[in-house]
Design an enzyme around this catalytic site. Structure first.
Site, short mmCIF file in Angstrom:
data_model
loop_
_atom_site.label_atom_id
_atom_site.label_comp_id
_atom_site.label_asym_id
_atom_site.label_seq_id
_atom_site.Cartn_x
_atom_site.Cartn_y
_atom_site.Cartn_z
N THR A 1 -12.34 21.42 21.02
CA THR A 1 -11.84 21.38 19.64
C THR A 1 -11.57 19.96 19.17
OG1 THR A 1 -10.85 23.57 19.94
CG2 THR A 1 -10.04 22.25 18.09
N GLY B 1 0.81 -1.21 0.00
CA GLY B 1 0.00 0.00 0.00
C GLY B 1 0.84 1.25 0.00
N ASN B 2 0.19 2.38 0.19
CA ASN B 2 0.89 3.66 0.14
C ASN B 2 1.87 3.85 1.29
OD1 ASN B 2 -0.35 5.05 -2.22
ND2 ASN B 2 -2.22 4.69 -1.06
N LEU C 1 -5.55 -1.71 -8.64
CA LEU C 1 -5.51 -3.17 -8.54
C LEU C 1 -6.11 -3.64 -7.23
CD1 LEU C 1 -4.59 -5.90 -9.66
CD2 LEU C 1 -2.32 -5.44 -8.69
N ASP C 2 -5.84 -2.92 -6.14
CA ASP C 2 -6.38 -3.32 -4.84
C ASP C 2 -7.90 -3.25 -4.85
OD1 ASP C 2 -6.19 -0.53 -5.13
OD2 ASP C 2 -5.87 -0.18 -2.99
N ARG C 3 -8.47 -2.24 -5.49
CA ARG C 3 -9.93 -2.13 -5.57
C ARG C 3 -10.52 -3.30 -6.34
NH1 ARG C 3 -11.41 3.52 -8.10
NH2 ARG C 3 -13.53 2.83 -7.51
N HIS D 1 1.13 -5.14 3.75
CA HIS D 1 0.19 -6.03 4.42
C HIS D 1 0.50 -7.47 3.98
CE1 HIS D 1 -2.07 -2.37 5.36
NE2 HIS D 1 -1.87 -2.03 4.11
#
Length: 247
Positions: free
Chosen positions: A172, A9-10, A96-98, A14
């Site tokens: 906040t 991944g980015n 590709l992951d999608r 994994h």
């Protein structure tokens, strides 16, 4: 014999180990900055499972192609590409992951199916009754939205996100958390309800690092399924099919 899978991944790698004799093992690691030597990779893998032997082939899907160079060239690898996924109607730039995760969701639950991957970016991915890619959407994920607020606004504090947080923030930190988490959940609800208007009573898969967190905010919707390792299961399924039918 164990089967190794890797989704690059980015920001993280994994990993998964599959075998006939035991439940799959999964773990994540920060993306390395230096190339693995052959011995380093063997040591790294055997720390997770001593039964792993050097030269155990790795089935790989990467959304960061340049990181493939960090693996030793002489280690057996099967690098999946979009054309390896038996999902039709994909546009050439579809991640590709999608594609793999959507295909795996369809294999598990049948078609049509909706798959939502909640990572750095959140991708919403639809598959129709014929097992074709039917479109989707991409929006910034939880961490990306928090980072954007921190970079664009002075003196904002760091924030921890929880599905149990109050919608109406009294400081906040809680206001930021509410805006991000409930804003994303509201967007996802809109897509899910639209998709379900065409495909009632069909399952919705959530995956990715924030999948479980976001799914908890949508528990009033029927048949929400959380599968954190959908992509790794899909890589393994495709790699096994390619071994059976290499053509």
């Amino acid at each position: 014999m164990s089967r190794l899978v890797l989704a690059i991944g980015n920001s993280r790698w994994h990993w998964g180990i599959f075998s006939r004799d035991q439940a799959p093992q999964f773990w994540d690691a920060i993306a390395p900055h230096q190339p693995f030597s052959r011995s380093d990779l063997a040591t790294f893998l055997q720390a997770q499972d001593p039964a792993i032997v050097a030269d155990t082939p790795i089935a790989i899907a990467s959304v960061v192609p340049q990181q493939l160079a960090l693996l030793p060239e002489d280690w057996p690898q099967r690098r999946l590409q979009l054309r390896d996924v038996p999902l039709t109607n994909c546009y050439p730039q579809l991640g590709l992951d999608r594609a793999i995760a959507l295909y795996e969701a369809g294999c598990q639950a049948g078609w049509p199916v909706l798959m939502i991957d909640c990572g750095t970016a959140i991708t919403i991915n639809a598959g129709d009754a014929e097992g074709q890619f039917a479109g989707g959407a991409i929006l910034p994920g939880v961490t990306l939205q928090l980072r954007s607020l921190a970079q664009g606004t002075a003196a904002l504090p760091s924030v921890e996100i929880s599905a149990e947080g109050d919608r109406w923030g009294m400081d906040t930190q809680s206001a930021i958390a509410s805006g991000v988490i409930y804003g994303i959940a509201g967007a996802l609800r809109g897509f899910i309800e639209d998709w379900r208007s065409h495909h009632p009573q069909r399952p919705i898969y959530f995956t990715g690092g924030d999948g479980e967190l976001l799914a908890k905010l949508l528990t009033d919707l029927p048949d929400i399924r959380v599968e954190p390792h959908l992509l790794l299961h899909g890589i393994d399924r495709l790699a096994q099919a390619m071994m059976t039918d290499p053509d």
